[in-house]
Design a protein around this motif. Sequence first.
Motif, PDB file in Angstrom:
ATOM      1  N   LEU A  35       0.819  -1.202   0.000  1.00 39.03           N
ATOM      2  CA  LEU A  35       0.000   0.000   0.000  1.00 39.03           C
ATOM      3  C   LEU A  35       0.853   1.252   0.000  1.00 39.03           C
ATOM      4  O   LEU A  35       2.005   1.241   0.411  1.00 39.03           O
ATOM      5  CB  LEU A  35      -0.921   0.007   1.233  1.00 39.03           C
ATOM      6  N   ASN A  38      -0.304   7.250  -4.683  1.00 35.99           N
ATOM      7  CA  ASN A  38       0.155   7.245  -6.069  1.00 35.99           C
ATOM      8  C   ASN A  38       1.547   7.851  -6.158  1.00 35.99           C
ATOM      9  O   ASN A  38       1.836   8.868  -5.526  1.00 35.99           O
ATOM     10  CB  ASN A  38      -0.808   8.040  -6.959  1.00 35.99           C
ATOM     11  N   GLU A 158      -2.624  -3.140  -8.334  1.00 34.15           N
ATOM     12  CA  GLU A 158      -3.951  -2.505  -8.269  1.00 34.15           C
ATOM     13  C   GLU A 158      -4.947  -3.229  -9.181  1.00 34.15           C
ATOM     14  O   GLU A 158      -5.534  -2.625 -10.085  1.00 34.15           O
ATOM     15  CB  GLU A 158      -3.851  -1.022  -8.621  1.00 34.15           C
ATOM     16  N   HIS A 190      -5.375   0.319  -3.117  1.00 30.03           N
ATOM     17  CA  HIS A 190      -5.714   1.538  -2.392  1.00 30.03           C
ATOM     18  C   HIS A 190      -6.919   1.317  -1.481  1.00 30.03           C
ATOM     19  O   HIS A 190      -7.310   2.234  -0.754  1.00 30.03           O
ATOM     20  CB  HIS A 190      -6.050   2.672  -3.372  1.00 30.03           C
TER      21      HIS A 190
END
Length: 305
Positions: A35, A38, A158, A190
Amino acid sequence: MNAIDVHNLVKTYGDKTVVNDVTMSVAQGEISGFLGPNGSGKTTTIRVMCGLLTADSGGGTVLGYDLNTEQHKIKNQVGYMTQKFSFYEDLSIEENLSFVARLYQLSPYKQHVRDTLEDLGMTSRRHQLAGSLSGGWKQRLALAACIMHRPKLLLLDEPTAGVDPKARREFWDEIHALAAGGMTVLVSTHYMDEAERCHRINYISYGHLLASGTVQDVIDGANLTTFVVQGANINQIAKSIQNIDGVDQVAPFGNSLHVVGQNKDLLAKSLAIHAQSLGFQYHLDSTSLEDVFIQFMANSSDNMQ
């Protein structure tokens, strides 16, 4: 033996250090969450681990192979699902999988395609063009292509972005089934609910690995205190308390606020002082994973600026 065991990884582009002294390990058969915001270096780290990029310094092993000298052996044992759907949209599901099976030199390739279609419940859709699939079915096709050659390590970047909650849950059910069969999974995400479905999580922020462990380990290690605040004019209350002593975060949750701070006694004292004049009530609550990650982001600087 750990499936991933790397240390002091550094990767730079020009004068920007994208991966900065990252050390982490992932046990065999574990689902490990990755995690971070961006641009934090997640994708670059994943690409180094699967042999697509070479680190400027640091090293270690992936699936027992040396990260710097045996990249070709690592690539053959890894399935890598990228962020962007990368299959031929004017070919059918079956044709895309046949192409991938031939790339891996699977024999007989038709049998591998049939088995993969059946395992992921795609047989009835095998003639449908990839470009006409919904986000959830595109995701399933990408996963099918990644696991067709039976990799020992699955890297997912992702993978559930843009798909509906039902498709996300079905995807994670499949990931847990693969892990139960012995496959190791490293997945960047995310979504906090997805992070909580991982056996362990790793948080990276602008190149630096800040925390690793179980979800509870990471929450406990952050040493944060969270109060829930409720009142008649919650928006005005949020503005009034965001700068008082001890408050690091104020976040609306429905008709209440999550108020987070690092100093429990100071935070409690400040809320007690202002509760009556601002017209709110408050009580101690559990700190969430999202509270921790927001705190990490607030305390980190963007190395790409």
